[in-house]
Design an enzyme around this catalytic site. Structure first.
Site, mmCIF file in Angstrom:
data_model
loop_
_atom_site.group_PDB
_atom_site.id
_atom_site.type_symbol
_atom_site.label_atom_id
_atom_site.label_comp_id
_atom_site.label_asym_id
_atom_site.label_seq_id
_atom_site.Cartn_x
_atom_site.Cartn_y
_atom_site.Cartn_z
ATOM 1 N N GLU A 161 4.972 -2.727 -10.100
ATOM 2 C CA GLU A 161 5.081 -1.415 -10.734
ATOM 3 C C GLU A 161 3.897 -1.070 -11.641
ATOM 4 O O GLU A 161 4.038 -0.338 -12.613
ATOM 5 C CB GLU A 161 6.385 -1.284 -11.514
ATOM 6 N N GLU B 253 12.758 -1.896 -3.942
ATOM 7 C CA GLU B 253 13.896 -1.922 -4.865
ATOM 8 C C GLU B 253 14.669 -0.613 -4.717
ATOM 9 O O GLU B 253 14.073 0.440 -4.453
ATOM 10 C CB GLU B 253 13.454 -2.050 -6.331
#
Length: 842
Positions: free
Chosen positions: A425, A497
C-alpha cells in the site's frame, strides 16, 4: 563401501540464556548476569490476549548460548544459521562481532569456521534490537500489525566440507503438452493430468573456503544431480569438476563461487496442481570417492503458471484464485511458534477453509508453512516486509536487499506463484520499484512480480496489478471492474485484499452483524467470479490479530478475520468452507431466538453448505428442500441460500386451505416473520387484503394462525432441523432449538508430540456448544486448565479465554517424555462439564 556423509545439521535451539536488557557482559566468558533459560523459538515477552501495546516488546535484549566444537570440524566449514530473528540481530562468537542482520523476516547465516574455539566452550551472543525506531522495513510510520521481537525461528549449525554447495536454483519446466484425462476435467478445479514431459534445470553455486591452493581433489570430485519419485530414482547425471572447472576458477570461488548449469530430462511426470500437489525429491551432491563432501535436498513440483490479461492459468486451464491473507502471529507469543503450528495454519486454509491461495501479508513467512503449502496444493503470494511507509536511501537499500533474500531463499518452493516487490500500500516510487522488479526477475525468471497498492491507475512496473479493493459497503457492487483500476489492461489484474476493516466482526457480535460479515465476503467473491478478467481475490483476512493503537477495536485487536485468533470459525468462514467439496459443511446463520432481533423480527436466515440439497423441518414436519439453484449468489460455487419459507404445506394439511389460499397466506406470514408489519411492500399489503376480502379470513383468524405456525409464543419450543444430502445420502444435520444444556468440544491439533530439535506445541481449539451442537455465542468466560504430568506447560494464562462461545490454548513440551493429561473445566452454572485429553510426548 557406502558413501559417508560429512554434511551435518546440528540444531541449536535448547539451553539459551536470555535477558531483556542487553549488556556487553554477555560477551564475557565468565558472565555472572542473572539470565533466564529459554528455548528457541522464543519471544522477548509473553503478551496478554489484548489491551497491550507495542512498548512491551520494544527492547534491546540479549541471547547467550554456550556450545562446544568437535575436533573433527577443524578441517571442515561450519556455518551458523538463523531462520528468523526480529529485527536487528548483531551476532557475536567468542567476543567477536561476526555479522549484523537487518531484516526480521528472512533467514541469515555466517561462516564461523575461523571463529570457533576447539579447546574450550564457544560463547554465542545475539544482541537483538526489536525497537520500532529502527531505520529498516517495515518501520518508520504506523503499521497495522504488531511486529514483536525474539529469535522466533529455529537456529542450527551446518558442518560441510571446505568445498561446499552455496546455493542451488531449481527451474522445473513442463516441455510437452499436458495430457488431461478428459477435456471436462481441464475446466474444473478437480485437476487430474496424466503424464507430461519435463525438464529440471539446475543452477548450482559451489564455493571453496580452503586457504590452500591445492586443487588435486578436483580429480576425484563430481557433482551429482538426482531426482526421485519417492525412493525410485527417475534420472541422474554426474559432472566432473575437473572437466567443468579449471583450478584457477575454482580457487576464485573463495569469493564469488563457481556457477554451474545443468538439466535433467524427464518423461511421464505427474503435474503439480492445487488438487494434485505431486512433489519429487531432488538431491544435489558433491561426491569424492567414498564420502559426500556436501549435499542439498529439495522437494519440487512441475507446473505451468501464467498470469495473462484474461486471468490466471495453471497448467493450461484457467483457475480463479480464491484466498485469504495470513499474518504469522499467535496469542501470547507473537511470532514464536515451532514448525508444527506453522504447518497447521496451512492445513486450516486448505482443508478447512478450502481456499486455493494464501498471501503472506506483509512479509516472508516460515519455510515450514510454505513447505506445507507445497504439499497441500496451496498457492502462495509472498512479499517483502513493509506497510505503506517508504524511508530514506538506507531504508530503500534494505528493501532491495530484502527482495534479494526473499527470492533466493524461497524460489525453490513450488507453491509460490508471485513475488511481492512493492511495499504494501505504498505510493509510487519508480526508482525504487524499478530496482526491485529488475532484481526479482534476474534472480527468478520463472515467476511474475506484483505490488500491492490501494491506488487506482498508478505507476505499473510489475507483471500483475494487485490492488486492495474495499469498494463493497454491504449495499453496492462487490468489486470494481478491472478497467476502473489497472493502468494497463494488457496485463493481469488481481484483488489482493477485500473486506477487512470495512466491517470488523467479533465472534460474540449480534447475529445480524455476524451474518452481514459473512454475506459481504459472499458478495465480493460472487462479483469477483462474475468478472472473468480478474485473476483472483484474496480476502482480508484469515484470523484476528493484535495491532497498534491506530487500528483495531481499542483493545489492540483487529477483528478482521474469518477466524478468531485461535483459528475458530466465525460465520464468514463457512462462505469459504462451503466452496470446498471434501468435508461436508452445513451451517445455519440464525439461532431462531426472536429476542436476538430488533422488534422480534427474524430477519434473513441463510444456509451455508456444500451439500447438493438441504431439507428443512419444523418440529419434525417437512417444510422445504433447498438447493444451490435457490442461492442469489449465482456466480459463487455453493453460495449462501436464503431461507424463505417457515410454513411449508402446513396450511393445506393442517387447516384444509386451498393451495391458492395457502400460497397467499404463506407469502404474508413469511414476510411478517422476517420483517414485521411496518412498511410492508405493496404486494404483501395486497395479499393481505385478498386474504380478508376474497378468502374471508378475518383478523382474529389470521392472528390465531400466525401464533400457531409462526409466532409460537407460550407454546412448546420450536425445533428446526436441516438435513444435508450429497448424492442422495444424508451426510450432515443441524438442529436449532432453545438451549437447555451446554458442553465443551475440543479440537486438538495433535496428541502425539515430539520434543526433538526444539519443543513441540499442540493447539486446542475450544468450543462451548448446546445440546444440538450449536455455538453458545454469548458464552464469555475463562475456563481453568489443569495438567497432570510434567511433559507439557501452558503458553499464556492457565485458563482458556472463551469469547463468543469459542477460544483456545496452546501447550508446549518441556523436554520430558511420557504421558500427560490436560483437563479443561466448565465448573459452574447449570452446565458442569470437563474434557480431558491425554498427550504422548516422545
Amino acid at each position: 563401501m557406502g558413501l559417508e556423509n560429512i554434511t551435518k545439521k546440528i540444531p541449536l535451539n535448547n539451553d539459551w540464556q536470555f535477558t531483556k536488557n542487553y549488556s556487553d557482559e554477555l560477551l564475557d566468558r565468565d558472565c555472572n548476569l542473572e539470565l533466564e533459560t529459554v528455548r528457541i523459538p522464543h519471544t522477548v515477552v509473553e503478551t496478554p490476549f489484548n489491551y497491550f501495546d507495542e512498548s512491551v516488546y520494544q527492547m534491546l535484549s540479549g541471547y547467550r548460548k554456550v556450545f562446544s566444537a568437535k575436533k573433527e570440524w577443524k578441517d571442515r566449514r561450519v556455518s551458523l544459521n538463523f531462520a528468523g530473528a526480529g529485527h536487528r540481530a548483531s551476532v557475536y562468537l567468542n567476543g567477536k562481532l561476526i555479522g549484523e542482520n537487518n531484516c526480521g523476516y528472512t533467514a541469515f547465516s555466517y561462516d564461523i569456521t575461523d571463529y570457533l574455539d576447539y579447546e574450550k566452550d564457544n560463547i554465542l551472543v545475539v544482541k537483538l534490537d526489536s525497537r520500532e525506531s529502527l531505520n529498516i522495513p517495515p518501520f518508520g510510520y504506523v503499521i497495522d500489525y504488531m511486529t514483536y521481537g525474539g529469535i522466533y525461528r529455529e537456529v542450527y549449525l551446518e558442518v560441510t566440507d571446505k568445498l561446499f554447495i552455496e546455493d542451488v536454483y531449481l527451474k522445473p519446466e513442463i516441455v510437452g503438452e499436458i495430457e488431461f484425462l478428459t477435456e471436462a476435467l481441464k475446466q474444473q478445479e478437480k485437476f487430474k493430468a496424466s503424464k507430461a514431459k519435463a525438464r529440471l534445470g539446475f543452477e548450482t553455486v559451489i564455493k571453496n573456503s580452503s586457504k590452500t591452493n591445492d586443487v588435486s581433489f578436483l580429480h576425484s570430485t563430481i557433482l551429482r544431480y538426482e531426482i526421485f519419485d519417492g525412493e525410485r530414482l527417475l534420472n541422474k547425471k554426474d559432472m566432473s569438476l575437473l572437466e567443468t572447472l579449471d583450478g584457477a576458477f575454482l580457487m576464485d570461488a573463495k569469493k564469488e563461487g563457481a556457477s554451474l548449469k545443468e538439466s535433467l530430462e524427464l518423461d511421464n511426470i505427474n503435474v503439480w496442481d492445487v488438487t494434485n500437489p505431486k512433489l519429487y525429491k531432488v538431491r544435489v551432491s558433491l561426491l569424492d570417492k567414498d564420502y559426500v563432501r556436501d549435499f542439498k535436498e529439495y522437494k519440487i513440483g512441475f507446473k505451468k503458471a501464467e498470469f495473462r490479461d484474461t486471468g490466471f492459468y495453471l497448467n493450461g486451464r484457467k483457475l480463479r484464485i480464491r484466498g485469504l491473507n495470513r499474518h504469522q502471529s499467535y496469542p501470547y507469543v507473537g511470532y514464536a511458534m515451532p514448525d508444527s503450528m506453522q504447518r497447521l495454519d496451512a492445513k486450516i486454509l486448505r482443508k478447512e477453509l478450502g481456499v486455493n491461495t494464501v498471501r503472506t501479508s506483509h512479509y516472508p513467512q516460515s519455510k515450514a508453512f510454505i513447505e506445507q503449502c507445497d504439499e497441500l496444493g496451496l498457492l502462495v503470494f509472498t512479499e517483502i516486509p513493509g506497510w505503506q511507509h517508504i524511508g530514506d536511501e538506507d531504508w530503500k537499500a534494505q528493501a532491495v536487499e530484502n527482495v534479494r533474500n526473499m527470492v533466493l531463499q524461497y524460489r525453490n518452493y513450488t507453491s509460490i506463484i508471485l513475488w511481492g516487490v512493492r511495499i504494501n500500500e505504498s505510493v509510487d516510487d519508480d526508482e525504487l520499484y524499478t530496482k526491485t522488479n529488475k532484481l526479482a526477475r534476474e534472480l527468478d525468471s520463472t515467476r511474475a512480480t506484483a505490488g500491492v497498492r490501494y491506488l487506482k491507475k498508478s505507476s505499473f512496473l510489475e507483471d500483475v496489478y494487485t490492488y486492495n479493493d474495499f469498494l463493497h459497503d454491504g449495499t453496492n457492487d462487490g468489486v470494481d471492474a478491472k478497467k476502473k483500476v489497472t493502468s494497463d489492461m494488457s496485463k493481469a489484474y488481481m484483488i489482493s485484499e477485500f473486506n477487512g476493516h470495512m466491517f470488523p466482526t467479533k465472534s460474540y457480535d449480534c447475529e445480524e452483524h455476524r451474518l452481514d460479515h459473512a454475506l459481504r465476503h459472499a458478495k465480493v467473491l460472487n462479483d469477483f467470479y462474475k468478472n472473468e478478467d480478474i485473476a483472483g481475490a484474496i480476502g482480508w483476512c484469515m484470523f484476528d490479530y493484535n495491532t497498534h493503537k491506530d487500528f483495531g477495536s481499542g483493545d489492540r485487536i483487529c477483528y478482521h478475520g474469518v477466524l478468531d485468533m485461535f483459528r475458530n470459525p466465525k460465520m464468514a468462514a463457512y462462505v469459504y468452507a462451503s466452496v470446498q467439496g471434501v468435508n461436508p459443511v452445513l451451517e445455519i446463520s440464525s439461532s431462531f431466538d426472536i429476542g436476538e432481533h430488533p422488534a422480534g423480527m427474524r430477519g434473513n436466515t441463510y444456509i451455508f453448505t456444500n451439500c447438493d440439497s438441504v431439507k428443512m423441518y419444523k418440529n419434525d414436519i417437512f417444510i422445504k428442500e433447498y438447493t444451490h439453484k435457490d442461492s442469489e449468489y449465482k456466480n459463487l460455487k455453493n453460495g449462501p441460500i436464503l431461507v424463505d419459507d417457515y410454513i411449508g404445506d402446513a396450511f393445506i394439511t393442517g387447516e384444509n386451505l386451498s393451495k391458492k389460499q395457502s400460497d397467499s397466506l404463506k407469502k404474508c406470514f413469511n414476510y411478517v416473520a422476517r420483517f414485521g408489519m411496518n412498511h410492508m411492500p405493496k404486494e404483501i399489503y395486497l395479499e393481505g387484503i385478498k386474504l380478508i376480502t376474497i378468502y374471508h379470513l378475518n383478523y382474529a383468524k389470521l392472528y390465531e394462525l400466525y401464533q400457531k405456525y409462526v409466532g409460537n409464543w407460550g407454546g412448546e419450543s420450536t425445533k428446526f432441523r436441516f438435513d444435508g444430502y450429497k448424492n442422495g445420502e444424508l451426510v450432515i444435520s443441524r438442529t436449532k432449538s432453545t438451549a437447555t444444556k451446554l458442553h465443551l468440544e475440543l479440537d486438538v491439533s495433535s496428541t502425539e508430540l515430539v520434543d526433538d530439535e526444539t519443543y513441540d506445541v499442540a493447539e486446542i481449539r475450544v468450543m462451548v456448544k448446546d445440546e444440538n451442537g450449536n455455538q453458545a455465542v454469548f458464552f464469555n468466560d475463562n475456563l481453568p486448565i489443569t495438567i497432570k504430568g510434567e511433559g507439557l506447560e501452558i503458553i499464556g494464562p492457565e485458563s482458556v479465554k472463551i469469547l463468543g462461545g469459542m477460544g483456545g490454548t496452546y501447550l508446549k513440551t518441556t523436554g520430558i517424555k511420557g504421558k500427560t493429561e490436560v483437563t479443561i473445566n466448565m465448573p459452574y452454572g447449570w452446565d458442569k462439564d470437563s474434557k480431558t485429553v491425554e498427550f504422548s510426548i516422545s
